[in-house]
Design an enzyme around this catalytic site. Structure first.
Site, PDB file in Angstrom:
ATOM      1  N   ASP A  29      10.919  -9.508  -5.832  1.00  0.00           N
ATOM      2  CA  ASP A  29      11.185  -7.981  -4.766  1.00  0.00           C
ATOM      3  C   ASP A  29      11.142  -8.546  -3.673  1.00  0.00           C
ATOM      4  OD1 ASP A  29       8.693  -8.487  -4.905  1.00  0.00           O
ATOM      5  OD2 ASP A  29       7.406  -6.757  -4.979  1.00  0.00           O
ATOM      6  N   LYS A  75      -1.006 -10.555  -6.362  1.00  0.00           N
ATOM      7  CA  LYS A  75      -0.387 -11.151  -7.389  1.00  0.00           C
ATOM      8  C   LYS A  75       1.594 -11.952  -6.409  1.00  0.00           C
ATOM      9  CE  LYS A  75       3.349  -6.842  -7.390  1.00  0.00           C
ATOM     10  NZ  LYS A  75       2.185  -6.060  -7.473  1.00  0.00           N
ATOM     11  N   ASP A  94       5.579 -10.604  -4.025  1.00  0.00           N
ATOM     12  CA  ASP A  94       4.968 -10.037  -4.784  1.00  0.00           C
ATOM     13  C   ASP A  94       5.383 -10.823  -6.418  1.00  0.00           C
ATOM     14  OD1 ASP A  94       5.641  -8.123  -4.476  1.00  0.00           O
ATOM     15  OD2 ASP A  94       3.380  -6.604  -4.020  1.00  0.00           O
ATOM     16  N   ARG A  95       7.049  -9.714  -6.862  1.00  0.00           N
ATOM     17  CA  ARG A  95       6.927  -9.550  -8.423  1.00  0.00           C
ATOM     18  C   ARG A  95       7.943 -10.454  -8.376  1.00  0.00           C
ATOM     19  NH1 ARG A  95       7.571  -3.474  -9.473  1.00  0.00           N
ATOM     20  NH2 ARG A  95       6.292  -2.106  -8.377  1.00  0.00           N
ATOM     21  N   SER A 109       8.197  -2.521  -0.856  1.00  0.00           N
ATOM     22  CA  SER A 109       7.936  -3.067  -1.967  1.00  0.00           C
ATOM     23  C   SER A 109       9.460  -3.568  -2.485  1.00  0.00           C
ATOM     24  CB  SER A 109       6.640  -3.066  -2.350  1.00  0.00           C
ATOM     25  OG  SER A 109       6.498  -4.001  -3.679  1.00  0.00           O
ATOM     26  N   HIS A 110       9.357  -3.239  -3.860  1.00  0.00           N
ATOM     27  CA  HIS A 110      10.324  -2.999  -4.467  1.00  0.00           C
ATOM     28  C   HIS A 110      11.994  -1.581  -3.934  1.00  0.00           C
ATOM     29  CE1 HIS A 110       7.761  -0.660  -6.345  1.00  0.00           C
ATOM     30  NE2 HIS A 110       8.496   0.330  -6.858  1.00  0.00           N
ATOM     31  N   ASP A 115       8.958  -7.577  -1.006  1.00  0.00           N
ATOM     32  CA  ASP A 115       7.574  -8.883   0.034  1.00  0.00           C
ATOM     33  C   ASP A 115       7.310 -10.100  -1.118  1.00  0.00           C
ATOM     34  OD1 ASP A 115       6.391  -6.604  -2.570  1.00  0.00           O
ATOM     35  OD2 ASP A 115       4.805  -6.484  -1.451  1.00  0.00           O
TER      36      ASP A 115
HETATM   37  C1  VG1 Z   1       3.961   0.034  -9.389  1.00  0.00           C
HETATM   38  C2  VG1 Z   1       3.463  -0.605 -10.037  1.00  0.00           C
HETATM   39  C3  VG1 Z   1       1.800  -1.061 -10.531  1.00  0.00           C
HETATM   40  C4  VG1 Z   1       2.315  -2.382  -8.929  1.00  0.00           C
HETATM   41  C5  VG1 Z   1       2.583  -0.925  -7.561  1.00  0.00           C
HETATM   42  C6  VG1 Z   1       2.640  -2.322  -6.928  1.00  0.00           C
HETATM   43  O1  VG1 Z   1       2.800   1.317  -8.977  1.00  0.00           O
HETATM   44  O2  VG1 Z   1       3.390   0.077 -11.311  1.00  0.00           O
HETATM   45  O3  VG1 Z   1       2.070  -1.740 -11.294  1.00  0.00           O
HETATM   46  O4  VG1 Z   1       1.290  -2.809  -8.839  1.00  0.00           O
HETATM   47  O5  VG1 Z   1       3.666  -0.299  -7.875  1.00  0.00           O
HETATM   48  O6  VG1 Z   1       3.857  -3.322  -6.259  1.00  0.00           O
HETATM   49  P1  VG1 Z   1       3.086   2.655  -9.476  1.00  0.00           P
HETATM   50  O7  VG1 Z   1       1.967   3.574  -8.721  1.00  0.00           O
HETATM   51  O8  VG1 Z   1       4.561   2.974  -8.647  1.00  0.00           O
HETATM   52  O9  VG1 Z   1       3.077   3.017 -11.055  1.00  0.00           O
HETATM   53  V1  VG1 Z   1       4.391  -3.440  -5.585  1.00  0.00           V
HETATM   54  O10 VG1 Z   1       5.464  -4.841  -5.704  1.00  0.00           O
HETATM   55  O11 VG1 Z   1       5.674  -1.592  -5.340  1.00  0.00           O
HETATM   56  O12 VG1 Z   1       3.189  -3.935  -4.104  1.00  0.00           O
HETATM   57 CO    CO Z   2       5.957  -5.921  -4.343  1.00  0.00          CO
END
Ligand code: VG1
Ligand code: CO
Length: 545
Positions: free
Chosen positions: A279, A378, A283-284, A114-115, A281
């Site tokens: 982001d 998302k 989804d953000r 992801s990010h 992937d």
């Molecule tokens: C983070 C965010 C959470 C989100 C998750 C995955 O998790 O706070 O809200 O669902 O990333 O998003 P954490 O456990 O680091 O707080 V993504 O776009 O990284 O799949």
């Molecule tokens: Co993501």
């Protein structure tokens, strides 16, 4: 026929999926049999998957292509019927969710962290989504983890790599591998939800411009197709539109810190009307107006308040769901609409049951995530299209729409302070110390703040009755303010402490305050109660959003 090899292996003991799949450094994943062990553990847990269809693709980060070839050969050796792979091995997270649902697949494997940054020294990740299109629930991820601690063999086909750069069908023994266009189904879904002709008319006025920053991650091709080709947004709308294995060296996290280059453009005198980013992937989402930032928690509330004006949601919302640390702005809209607002633990997997059961229509998280029952993930560009539809109908600026919302519902000042890359033991101790204090905190008064609830959040799923505990330390105050502490479950280095701060302000004369100033009392109190400076030796957070 290619031969199936049974390879003996020994377990790795660290393959427990976190908030969103298994995430580790690329080099960690490249260890002997590491990826293979995890994928075989997954298949060992998926009863009845032989002969069924799987969706496979990733956000294009370093190791994506190699991992796909390995997974295809393990899938064939495990007699998966059909694997639909994204062209070039690419697939955004929301598009995987869409194709799983549309093609009625058994599930999907998403390769993404992801990010988190990519590249050879960056992160890699694997996530499994089930037949409803959403992240596997904890019962499944825990079973995979348990299996991974015992695994002693995996099956793999000895075969040539599948060419991923042309669309078409291939065979790996009895397994059919289809390389498909990953955008088609998802784009059709977007056209069914939003009023494309109205949005096109907005761009056709020539007075409305936007930027979409794909951050050299997965959404570039999706955004070009939808915004530039179908909606006529103009050829230079999409910035950083080519997916790169290292995201151009950037950190593909659309927020005020890592999305700085877009933010700077949106604060210039000649800024366009809308700025958005997504982001790694896809989804953000981050939404900006001219010289204006929309807090993700407000974003959810505003989308909910305008849903009845959007074709796909015209019949109204069944309910709203937000993660516990997300601000209570959406609760106010739910109250006005006389629908329920659900509070779940962090992570999209907890929304799945509510969406499947028809209890919630819109969902959101403070971490720049929003989505709806159109998928079980998302969806960054969905949020951008939702805004475009609102703007095309209202013909007002982003800022005016947000200020109008605050005037009607009050403003929930909100901020998240992250302390990244802390030593794990010390940080866990900090949370443990807070947990110990909880019984003594209820009823305590700090300045004008009285604590009315102090607990470690536990979620009772109203659909499957499962209980998930230890989801974050909550301090709730008499006036609706909250301080929340939790540890990140997506990092790959040390620990990240997240402190979430929220204060409700009904008075419109106070709505112009700067967020950190409006929250300064709570920020101090949060530091004091957790002794953050003393215990982390940090004088300030690494990221403030
Ligand atoms: C983070 C965010 C959470 C989100 C998750 C995955 O998790 O706070 O809200 O669902 O990333 O998003 P954490 O456990 O680091 O707080 V993504 O776009 O990284 O799949
Ligand atoms: Co993501």
């Amino acid at each position: 026929m290619n031969s199936i090899h049974t390879i003996s292996t020994t377990p790795y003991l660290d393959q427990r999926p976190g908030t969103s799949g298994l995430r580790k450094k690329v080099k960690h994943f490249q260890q002997l049999h590491y990826l293979e062990n995890f994928i075989q553990s997954l298949f060992d847990c998926l009863e009845g998957i032989a002969g069924k269809t799987l969706i496979l693709g990733g956000d294009g980060r370093y190791y994506n292509q190699e991992a796909i070839q390995i997974i295809l050969k393990i899938a064939a050796a495990n007699k998966i019927g059909r694997v639909l792979v994204g062209h070039h091995g690419l697939f955004s997270t929301p598009a995987v969710s869409c194709v799983i649902r549309h093609r009625k697949a058994f599930g999907g494997i998403i390769l993404s962290a992801s990010h988190n940054p990519g590249g050879i020294n960056g992160d890699f990740g694997v996530k499994y989504n089930t037949s409803h299109g959403g992240p596997a629930p904890e019962s499944v991820t825990e079973a995979i983890y348990a299996r991974s601690k015992k695994i002693d063999r995996y099956f793999i086909l000895k075969a040539d790599d599948i060419p991923l750069d042309t669309l078409g069908t291939h065979h790996l023994n009895e397994t059919v591998v289809e390389v498909i266009n990953p955008i088609t189904d998802w784009a059709a879904l977007m056209e069914s939800l939003f009023d494309f002709s109205k949005i096109k008319a907005l761009f056709d006025t020539g007075a409305f411009h936007m930027y979409f920053d794909a951050m050299n991650a997965i959404t570039g091709p999706y955004a070009k197709e939808i915004l530039e080709h179908r909606l006529g947004a103009g050829p230079n709308t999409v910035l950083n539109g080519d997916p790169l294995p290292d995201f151009g060296g950037g950190h593909p996290d659309p927020n005020l810190v890592y999305g700085k280059s877009l933010v700077t453009k949106m604060y210039r005198a000649n800024a366009p009307s809308l700025g958005a980013a997504s982001d790694g992937d896809g989804d953000r989402n981050m939404i900006l107006g001219k010289r204006f930032f929309v807090t993700p928690s407000d974003n959810l509330a505003i989308l909910a308040a305008h849903a009845h004006t959007i074709p796909g949601y015209r019949s109204g919302l069944a309910g709203i769901a937000r993660s516990m640390p997300t601000s209570q702005a959406a609760d106010r809209v739910a109250k006005a609409l006389e629908i329920e607002c659900f509070e779940t633990p962090t992570g999209w997997k907890f929304f799945g049951n509510l969406l499947d059961a028809g209890k919630a229509t819109l969902c959101g998280e403070e971490s720049f995530g929003a989505g709806s029952n159109h998928l079980r993930e998302k969806d960054g560009l969905w949020s951008v299209l939702f805004w475009l539809n609102i703007l095309a109908t209202q013909r007002q600026s982003v800022e005016a729409i947000v200020r109008k919302h605050w005037a009607k519902y009050g403003r929930n000042f909100y901020s998240r302070h992250d302390y990244e890359n802390l030593p794990s033991d010390q940080t866990q101790q900090l949370i443990e110390d807070l947990r110990q204090q909880l019984p003594n905190l209820i009823g305590k008064q700090f300045n004008q703040h009285q604590i009315t609830l102090a607990d470690d959040f536990s979620y009772h799923d109203p659909v499957d009755q499962s209980i998930t505990s230890g989801q974050g330390i909550r301090l709730c105050f008499e006036d609706g303010s909250r301080i929340i502490y939790r540890l990140s479950g997506t990092g790959t280095e040390g620990a990240t402490l997240r402190v979430y701060l929220e204060r409700f302000e009904p008075d419109p004369n106070q709505h112009g305050l700067e967020t950190q100033i409006a929250l300064s009392d709570l920020i101090q109190l949060a530091n004091h109660l957790a002794q953050i400076k003393q215990k982390t030796h940090r004088i300030e957070p690494t990221v403030i959003t």
